[in-house]
Motif scaffolding. Structure first.
Motif, PDB file in Angstrom:
ATOM      1  N   PRO A  47      -7.879   8.498   0.444  1.00 10.21           N
ATOM      2  CA  PRO A  47      -6.740   7.888   1.141  1.00 10.21           C
ATOM      3  C   PRO A  47      -6.275   8.651   2.374  1.00 10.21           C
ATOM      4  CG  PRO A  47      -6.414   7.763  -1.224  1.00 10.21           C
ATOM      5  CD  PRO A  47      -7.637   8.602  -1.013  1.00 10.21           C
ATOM      6  N   ASN A  48      -6.275   9.981   2.330  1.00 16.32           N
ATOM      7  CA  ASN A  48      -5.819  10.747   3.493  1.00 16.32           C
ATOM      8  C   ASN A  48      -6.774  10.596   4.675  1.00 16.32           C
ATOM      9  OD1 ASN A  48      -3.495  11.785   2.237  1.00 16.32           O
ATOM     10  ND2 ASN A  48      -4.696  13.383   1.235  1.00 16.32           N
ATOM     11  N   GLN A  49      -8.075  10.620   4.400  1.00 16.25           N
ATOM     12  CA  GLN A  49      -9.047  10.425   5.475  1.00 16.25           C
ATOM     13  C   GLN A  49      -8.970   9.002   6.006  1.00 16.25           C
ATOM     14  OE1 GLN A  49     -13.261  10.638   4.486  1.00 16.25           O
ATOM     15  NE2 GLN A  49     -13.716  11.667   6.424  1.00 16.25           N
ATOM     16  N   ALA A  50      -8.735   8.039   5.117  1.00 12.34           N
ATOM     17  CA  ALA A  50      -8.625   6.649   5.548  1.00 12.34           C
ATOM     18  C   ALA A  50      -7.420   6.452   6.471  1.00 12.34           C
ATOM     19  CB  ALA A  50      -8.504   5.737   4.324  1.00 12.34           C
ATOM     20  N   ALA A  71       4.627   3.435 -11.695  1.00 13.19           N
ATOM     21  CA  ALA A  71       3.715   2.320 -11.447  1.00 13.19           C
ATOM     22  C   ALA A  71       3.947   1.187 -12.427  1.00 13.19           C
ATOM     23  CB  ALA A  71       2.262   2.791 -11.547  1.00 13.19           C
ATOM     24  N   PRO A  72       3.619  -0.049 -12.031  1.00 10.42           N
ATOM     25  CA  PRO A  72       3.699  -1.172 -12.970  1.00 10.42           C
ATOM     26  C   PRO A  72       2.612  -1.061 -14.036  1.00 10.42           C
ATOM     27  CG  PRO A  72       2.586  -1.838 -10.974  1.00 10.42           C
ATOM     28  CD  PRO A  72       3.085  -0.446 -10.726  1.00 10.42           C
ATOM     29  N   THR A  73       2.709  -1.883 -15.054  1.00  7.29           N
ATOM     30  CA  THR A  73       1.693  -1.872 -16.108  1.00  7.29           C
ATOM     31  C   THR A  73       0.331  -2.231 -15.540  1.00  7.29           C
ATOM     32  OG1 THR A  73       3.435  -2.721 -17.568  1.00  7.29           O
ATOM     33  CG2 THR A  73       1.181  -2.670 -18.436  1.00  7.29           C
ATOM     34  N   LEU A  74       0.258  -3.344 -14.790  1.00  5.96           N
ATOM     35  CA  LEU A  74      -0.977  -3.757 -14.132  1.00  5.96           C
ATOM     36  C   LEU A  74      -0.887  -3.389 -12.649  1.00  5.96           C
ATOM     37  CD1 LEU A  74      -1.700  -7.261 -15.728  1.00  5.96           C
ATOM     38  CD2 LEU A  74      -3.142  -5.224 -15.893  1.00  5.96           C
ATOM     39  N   ILE A  75      -1.826  -2.572 -12.203  1.00  2.00           N
ATOM     40  CA  ILE A  75      -1.851  -2.069 -10.828  1.00  2.00           C
ATOM     41  C   ILE A  75      -2.909  -2.826 -10.042  1.00  2.00           C
ATOM     42  CG2 ILE A  75      -2.212  -0.051  -9.368  1.00  2.00           C
ATOM     43  CD1 ILE A  75      -1.467   1.686 -11.808  1.00  2.00           C
ATOM     44  N   PHE A  76      -2.509  -3.449  -8.960  1.00  2.00           N
ATOM     45  CA  PHE A  76      -3.413  -4.195  -8.071  1.00  2.00           C
ATOM     46  C   PHE A  76      -4.086  -3.197  -7.135  1.00  2.00           C
ATOM     47  CE2 PHE A  76      -4.445  -6.622  -4.300  1.00  2.00           C
ATOM     48  CZ  PHE A  76      -4.704  -7.914  -4.719  1.00  2.00           C
ATOM     49  N   GLY A  77      -5.425  -3.256  -7.061  1.00  2.00           N
ATOM     50  CA  GLY A  77      -6.150  -2.307  -6.216  1.00  2.00           C
ATOM     51  C   GLY A  77      -7.414  -2.881  -5.628  1.00  2.00           C
ATOM     52  N   TRP A  78      -8.169  -2.016  -4.949  1.00  2.00           N
ATOM     53  CA  TRP A  78      -9.383  -2.401  -4.236  1.00  2.00           C
ATOM     54  C   TRP A  78     -10.630  -1.683  -4.755  1.00  2.00           C
ATOM     55  CZ3 TRP A  78      -4.572  -2.183  -2.290  1.00  2.00           C
ATOM     56  CH2 TRP A  78      -4.130  -3.234  -1.487  1.00  2.00           C
ATOM     57  N   GLY A  79     -10.476  -0.798  -5.716  1.00  2.00           N
ATOM     58  CA  GLY A  79     -11.601   0.020  -6.145  1.00  2.00           C
ATOM     59  C   GLY A  79     -11.850   1.145  -5.156  1.00  2.00           C
ATOM     60  N   GLY A  80     -13.045   1.729  -5.209  1.00  2.18           N
ATOM     61  CA  GLY A  80     -13.426   2.715  -4.207  1.00  2.18           C
ATOM     62  C   GLY A  80     -12.660   4.015  -4.297  1.00  2.18           C
ATOM     63  N   LYS A 103       0.825  -1.211   0.000  1.00  6.13           N
ATOM     64  CA  LYS A 103       0.000   0.000   0.000  1.00  6.13           C
ATOM     65  C   LYS A 103       0.858   1.260   0.000  1.00  6.13           C
ATOM     66  CE  LYS A 103      -4.047  -2.123   2.124  1.00  6.13           C
ATOM     67  NZ  LYS A 103      -4.882  -2.265   3.343  1.00  6.13           N
ATOM     68  N   GLN A 104       1.978   1.229   0.711  1.00  6.75           N
ATOM     69  CA  GLN A 104       2.888   2.370   0.699  1.00  6.75           C
ATOM     70  C   GLN A 104       3.651   2.447  -0.624  1.00  6.75           C
ATOM     71  OE1 GLN A 104       3.052   4.782   3.014  1.00  6.75           O
ATOM     72  NE2 GLN A 104       1.373   3.723   4.051  1.00  6.75           N
ATOM     73  N   LYS A 105       4.087   1.304  -1.114  1.00  6.24           N
ATOM     74  CA  LYS A 105       4.902   1.278  -2.337  1.00  6.24           C
ATOM     75  C   LYS A 105       4.108   1.751  -3.552  1.00  6.24           C
ATOM     76  CE  LYS A 105       7.910  -1.809  -5.027  1.00  6.24           C
ATOM     77  NZ  LYS A 105       9.153  -1.033  -4.813  1.00  6.24           N
ATOM     78  N   ILE A 106       2.856   1.277  -3.685  1.00  4.34           N
ATOM     79  CA  ILE A 106       2.079   1.653  -4.872  1.00  4.34           C
ATOM     80  C   ILE A 106       1.692   3.120  -4.823  1.00  4.34           C
ATOM     81  CG2 ILE A 106      -0.217   1.025  -3.975  1.00  4.34           C
ATOM     82  CD1 ILE A 106       1.163   0.490  -7.555  1.00  4.34           C
ATOM     83  N   ARG A 107       1.431   3.651  -3.632  1.00  2.09           N
ATOM     84  CA  ARG A 107       1.097   5.071  -3.528  1.00  2.09           C
ATOM     85  C   ARG A 107       2.285   5.918  -3.978  1.00  2.09           C
ATOM     86  NH1 ARG A 107      -1.360   7.598   1.979  1.00  2.09           N
ATOM     87  NH2 ARG A 107      -2.836   5.918   1.546  1.00  2.09           N
ATOM     88  N   THR A 108       3.481   5.553  -3.528  1.00  2.00           N
ATOM     89  CA  THR A 108       4.684   6.283  -3.920  1.00  2.00           C
ATOM     90  C   THR A 108       4.963   6.137  -5.413  1.00  2.00           C
ATOM     91  OG1 THR A 108       5.650   5.964  -1.722  1.00  2.00           O
ATOM     92  CG2 THR A 108       7.157   6.524  -3.511  1.00  2.00           C
ATOM     93  N   ALA A 109       4.822   4.913  -5.923  1.00  2.00           N
ATOM     94  CA  ALA A 109       5.124   4.652  -7.328  1.00  2.00           C
ATOM     95  C   ALA A 109       4.177   5.402  -8.260  1.00  2.00           C
ATOM     96  CB  ALA A 109       5.053   3.151  -7.607  1.00  2.00           C
TER      97      ALA A 109
END
Length: 431
Positions: free
Chosen positions: A399-402, A85-94, A73-79
């Motif tokens: 993300p900041n509120q979360a 970012a990688p070509t395919l980004i793993f996420g949760w939606g929302g 979660k920290q790495k993808i936010r920074t990337a």
């Protein structure tokens, strides 16, 4: 399933040709096409899918890397922020997905693929919705449906002659009984913080219904001070003060799997966790499941509560998005994989074999034939029939509120703030 996918693949072949034109290149993908995903849960199914794809499609191969949940979660936010970012980004939606869309960081699949239906028609609409922003598809499901369930150790319940709780009062009555036997009532990975959120989500829903969080998500002033949030906070403190969680729960990490291990090593009686826990437990302690020692049930009701007891919280699934900064060849490799490699027959079979429930339409026969058919069919029916499937709040919110929510909730569990202080702190984040 096979007949249905034959038709999809026929459409998919046409879509792949159209994609090549839309992306400006019909040639092979560069070797740089990449994907980042999580360890644990459906990791083995995702690995197997990429292995099969790369073997059959060396010219459009995708190179995956896997990371622990909290680190990812920290790495993808920074990337993403840095353009790496990688070509395919793993996420949760929302909320996270919307923030990526607003920042033009992920590709609009509805525009990139001329026939987006070839990518999306196989999925349950309620799950696909979480990857949709303003009517456009930006992410498609990449693993099993993930409602949060209350798992329990049947051996330990038999030891004290008890049944899994159906009400909050029954849950609280079990706490001293297990403690007297030297058994932790609940496993908990407090160091990771997000497992604590499941308690707040379910209690708020059971007490006040989904409208309470809808007001929070919409940013209504004072929404965090709704009576249902305050009562949920009081009940959390009640459970912590009664010794409801394993000693030292604040130092236990979910990434290490130590929380689940408390359940299958007979040190904890219950475990509130997403259904991704099942394939992890099956991998770590297959005999625990084979011997019928893992049970599961719904989160208890709360007396006087307004929420439907069939409501669930969790993640409809995890999702793949394509980075908007991927080059033409990388993007086509990703689109090819999403069209023909993701949730095909072999992928669905692998998910089922590993104890996960694919978010795919029309797989009742496959569920019934699976080794874990009773469990898998139960999760499929629970998720499909739920009146309301609430996305995890740390993914639904900005993300900041979360981040502020998880930090303050940790303080609530640790007794550093009161329920009133939790609500007032969160009210200050609105707007």
């Amino acid at each position: 399933m096979g007949r249905r996918r034959t038709a999809l693949l026929a459409v998919g072949a046409a879509t792949v040709m159209a994609i090549g034109t839309a992306c400006g290149s019909g040639g092979p993908a560069a070797a740089g096409a990449s994907a980042w995903a999580l360890t644990g849960g459906d990791e083995q199914s995702i690995r197997s899918s990429f292995d099969s794809w790369n073997e059959a499609n060396p010219d459009t191969a995708i190179n995956p890397e896997f990371f622990a949940n909290d680190a990812y979660k920290q790495k993808i936010r920074t990337a993403i922020g840095a353009g790496g970012a990688p070509t395919l980004i793993f996420g949760w939606g929302g909320g996270n997905l919307r923030s990526w869309v607003d920042a033009d960081k992920v590709a609009n699949l509805s525009e990139v693929a001329p026939d987006v239906g070839a990518l999306t028609d196989r999925y349950l609409p309620s799950v696909l919705d979480t990857g949709t922003v303003d009517g456009n598809v930006y992410a498609v499901p990449n693993n099993g449906m993930q409602p949060v369930l209350m798992y329990y150790n049947t051996k330990l319940f038999d030891r004290i002659g008890a049944q899994p709780p159906e009400t909050w009062e029954e849950l609280m009555a079990l706490v001293p009984r297990f403690n007297e036997e030297g058994i932790a009532p609940f496993a908990m990975a407090g160091q990771s913080r997000w497992p604590q959120l499941m308690w707040l989500e379910y209690l708020v829903d059971r007490i006040g219904g989904p409208e309470v969080f809808e007001a929070i998500a919409e940013g209504e002033p004072g929404a965090w001070s709704h009576p249902a949030v305050l009562e949920a906070g009081e009940k959390i403190r009640e459970l912590v003060d009664a010794g409801g969680f394993a000693d030292g729960f604040g130092s236990i990490s979910a990434d290490s799997g130590a929380d689940a291990a408390l359940l299958y090593t007979d040190k904890a009686a219950m475990y509130l966790m997403g259904s991704w826990a099942y394939p992890s437990i099956k991998d770590a302690a297959p005999e625990f499941i084979e011997n019928g020692h893992l049970g599961h049930t719904a989160f208890p009701t709360v007396a006087g509560g307004e929420g439907d007891p069939a409501n669930i919280v969790g993640n409809p699934a995890n999702y793949w998005s394509i980075s908007a900064e991927a080059n033409t060849d990388e993007r086509q490799a990703a689109l090819d994989y999403l069209d023909r490699g993701l949730m095909n027959d072999d992928y669905v079979d692998t998910l089922l074999e590993n104890g996960s429930v694919p978010p795919v339409q029309g797989i009742e026969e496959e569920l019934a034939a699976a080794d874990d058919s009773e469990y898998l069919s139960s999760v499929y029916e629970t998720a499909s029939a739920a009146p309301h499937f609430e996305l995890s709040w740390d993914q639904a919110l900005d993300p900041n509120q979360a981040d502020e929510m998880l930090a303050t909730l940790e303080q609530l569990f640790n007794g550093q703030v009161s329920p009133e202080q939790f609500s007032s702190t969160m009210d200050a984040t609105i707007g």
